[in-house]
Design an enzyme around this catalytic site. Sequence first.
Site, PDB file in Angstrom:
ATOM      1  N   ARG A   1      13.499 -32.658  39.823  1.00  0.00           N
ATOM      2  CA  ARG A   1      12.630 -32.994  38.787  1.00  0.00           C
ATOM      3  C   ARG A   1      11.280 -33.237  39.267  1.00  0.00           C
ATOM      4  O   ARG A   1       9.901 -32.996  39.139  1.00  0.00           O
ATOM      5  CB  ARG A   1      13.086 -34.054  38.129  1.00  0.00           C
ATOM      6  CG  ARG A   1      13.993 -33.904  36.772  1.00  0.00           C
ATOM      7  CD  ARG A   1      15.178 -34.962  36.804  1.00  0.00           C
ATOM      8  NE  ARG A   1      15.792 -34.952  37.760  1.00  0.00           N
ATOM      9  CZ  ARG A   1      17.063 -34.125  37.944  1.00  0.00           C
ATOM     10  NH1 ARG A   1      17.372 -33.337  36.989  1.00  0.00           N
ATOM     11  NH2 ARG A   1      17.860 -34.199  38.958  1.00  0.00           N
ATOM     12  N   THR A   2      11.306 -34.135  40.319  1.00  0.00           N
ATOM     13  CA  THR A   2       9.957 -34.660  40.949  1.00  0.00           C
ATOM     14  C   THR A   2       9.230 -33.477  41.617  1.00  0.00           C
ATOM     15  O   THR A   2       8.072 -33.458  41.158  1.00  0.00           O
ATOM     16  CB  THR A   2      10.289 -35.799  42.254  1.00  0.00           C
ATOM     17  OG1 THR A   2      11.033 -36.858  41.696  1.00  0.00           O
ATOM     18  CG2 THR A   2       9.002 -36.250  42.501  1.00  0.00           C
TER      19      THR A   2
ATOM     20  N   LYS B   1      11.671 -30.125  65.318  1.00  0.00           N
ATOM     21  CA  LYS B   1      11.085 -30.092  66.755  1.00  0.00           C
ATOM     22  C   LYS B   1      10.364 -31.391  67.125  1.00  0.00           C
ATOM     23  O   LYS B   1       9.837 -31.398  68.369  1.00  0.00           O
ATOM     24  CB  LYS B   1       9.853 -28.907  66.861  1.00  0.00           C
ATOM     25  CG  LYS B   1      10.297 -27.633  66.303  1.00  0.00           C
ATOM     26  CD  LYS B   1       9.293 -26.472  66.292  1.00  0.00           C
ATOM     27  CE  LYS B   1       9.585 -25.287  65.678  1.00  0.00           C
ATOM     28  NZ  LYS B   1       8.278 -24.450  65.719  1.00  0.00           N
TER      29      LYS B   1
ATOM     30  N   ARG C   1       8.206 -37.038  49.841  1.00  0.00           N
ATOM     31  CA  ARG C   1       9.400 -37.742  49.794  1.00  0.00           C
ATOM     32  C   ARG C   1      10.033 -37.729  51.134  1.00  0.00           C
ATOM     33  O   ARG C   1      10.252 -36.782  51.874  1.00  0.00           O
ATOM     34  CB  ARG C   1      10.451 -37.122  48.990  1.00  0.00           C
ATOM     35  CG  ARG C   1      11.804 -37.581  48.795  1.00  0.00           C
ATOM     36  CD  ARG C   1      12.490 -36.827  47.724  1.00  0.00           C
ATOM     37  NE  ARG C   1      12.181 -37.553  46.286  1.00  0.00           N
ATOM     38  CZ  ARG C   1      12.903 -37.097  45.153  1.00  0.00           C
ATOM     39  NH1 ARG C   1      13.919 -36.646  45.426  1.00  0.00           N
ATOM     40  NH2 ARG C   1      12.507 -37.856  44.216  1.00  0.00           N
TER      41      ARG C   1
ATOM     42  N   HIS D   1      10.017 -45.593  44.300  1.00  0.00           N
ATOM     43  CA  HIS D   1       9.706 -44.093  43.563  1.00  0.00           C
ATOM     44  C   HIS D   1       8.609 -44.651  42.432  1.00  0.00           C
ATOM     45  O   HIS D   1       9.158 -44.578  41.360  1.00  0.00           O
ATOM     46  CB  HIS D   1      11.007 -43.560  43.175  1.00  0.00           C
ATOM     47  CG  HIS D   1      11.167 -42.411  42.722  1.00  0.00           C
ATOM     48  ND1 HIS D   1       9.696 -41.490  42.808  1.00  0.00           N
ATOM     49  CD2 HIS D   1      12.023 -41.451  42.558  1.00  0.00           C
ATOM     50  CE1 HIS D   1      10.062 -40.306  42.383  1.00  0.00           C
ATOM     51  NE2 HIS D   1      11.544 -40.160  42.293  1.00  0.00           N
TER      52      HIS D   1
HETATM   53  C1  NCD Z   1      16.032 -40.369  41.812  1.00  0.00           C
HETATM   54  C2  NCD Z   1      15.516 -40.614  43.202  1.00  0.00           C
HETATM   55  O1  NCD Z   1      15.061 -39.452  44.090  1.00  0.00           O
HETATM   56  O2  NCD Z   1      15.393 -41.530  43.762  1.00  0.00           O
HETATM   57  N1  NCD Z   1      15.738 -38.940  41.312  1.00  0.00           N
HETATM   58  C3  NCD Z   1      14.495 -38.520  40.730  1.00  0.00           C
HETATM   59  O3  NCD Z   1      13.376 -38.417  41.373  1.00  0.00           O
HETATM   60  N2  NCD Z   1      14.558 -38.472  39.517  1.00  0.00           N
HETATM   61  C4  NCD Z   1      17.136 -40.727  41.528  1.00  0.00           C
HETATM   62  C5  NCD Z   1      18.461 -40.420  42.306  1.00  0.00           C
HETATM   63  O4  NCD Z   1      18.423 -39.441  43.224  1.00  0.00           O
HETATM   64  O5  NCD Z   1      19.510 -40.749  42.053  1.00  0.00           O
END
Ligand code: NCD
Length: 329
Positions: free
Chosen positions: A67-68, A97, A118, A146
């Site tokens: 999703r993100t 590397k 991320r 997040h």
């Molecule tokens: C979440 C995350 O990555 O922290 N996912 C997301 O971005 N919707 C929640 C999760 O991974 O459980």
Amino acid sequence: MAPVPIQHKHVVSVDDMTPEWIEMILKVAQFLKVAQKEGLNSAKWLGVSTALSGQVMVNLFYEPSTRTRLSFDAAMQQLGGRVIGTEAAGMFSSAVKGESLTDTIHVCALYGHVIVQRHKQKGSAREAADLNVVSIINAGDGDGEHPTQALLDFFTIWEKFQGQSCKKITFVGDLKYGRTVHSLIKLIIALRDTQLDMFNRIQLVAPAGLELPDEYLDQMASAHIEVELFGQLSDLVVSGSDAIYMTRAQKERMAEGEGVDGNAYTLQPDMVELMSPEAMVLHPLPRNDELPAAIDEKPQARYFEQAGNGLFVRMALLLWIFGKLPEFD
Ligand code: NCD
């Protein structure tokens, strides 16, 4: 005279957000949602559809994402920008590397204007932003935060509950490692005593060993939020909630032997029947057993809509980063 360095705009932590800024992002996201409903050929939508033309967003994902990553991609493309990136940077970038994050950010800054990052390390987004060579958006830093998820979570809550106050929200599951919970709690605290103050009571339901870290409990106490702790889900906990925020066990962050039998943290469909039809069940997704698919049909289930809202909130954030916020009443 030496040139004054550019201060790049970042979205790293809820700690950096003011209530005014949050309200602006919510309102722009709502404008964009309405614009999309009015149609892709509506004046409002066309007005933003080329706003970021010529700009490049770099996706730098060292951890899995659906999703993100995709909603940031879609957001940038809907605004006329372009996207490059690596979706498994831990595997396919020069990190394997031995390249440092600092070097990687310096190089990505040569190719794009904003990095959506991320990373498994808490604090890594701040580290990248502090280099001040390019805008950084924190798409999750380990078990830290997040923040863009918190904004879309809150947007979903605000759309439903705006103008009302004194609600009760219940967070369920792995509250120790769940970074979305951390950021949403910070956001609720940041909005305390403002017109976006939505929750003055919070219930926390977590297995032993996976409770919310003390730093967040302390912050809630300072903000005079009434907090109740539970070791398992019950009819009473569920029925009294205006919003329930379910989370999965973050197994990838757990040490050997950590974790629990999930049954005590599964939201049963008959429990949801006890909630007001106006209440909502949220989940950042992906889900495991804690949220059975039988709940999807219930009026309280808002998690797919929540995921959809990610597009508008992330479009709003990108427009802000590039100084292209639309003008509206
Ligand atoms: C979440 C995350 O990555 O922290 N996912 C997301 O971005 N919707 C929640 C999760 O991974 O459980």
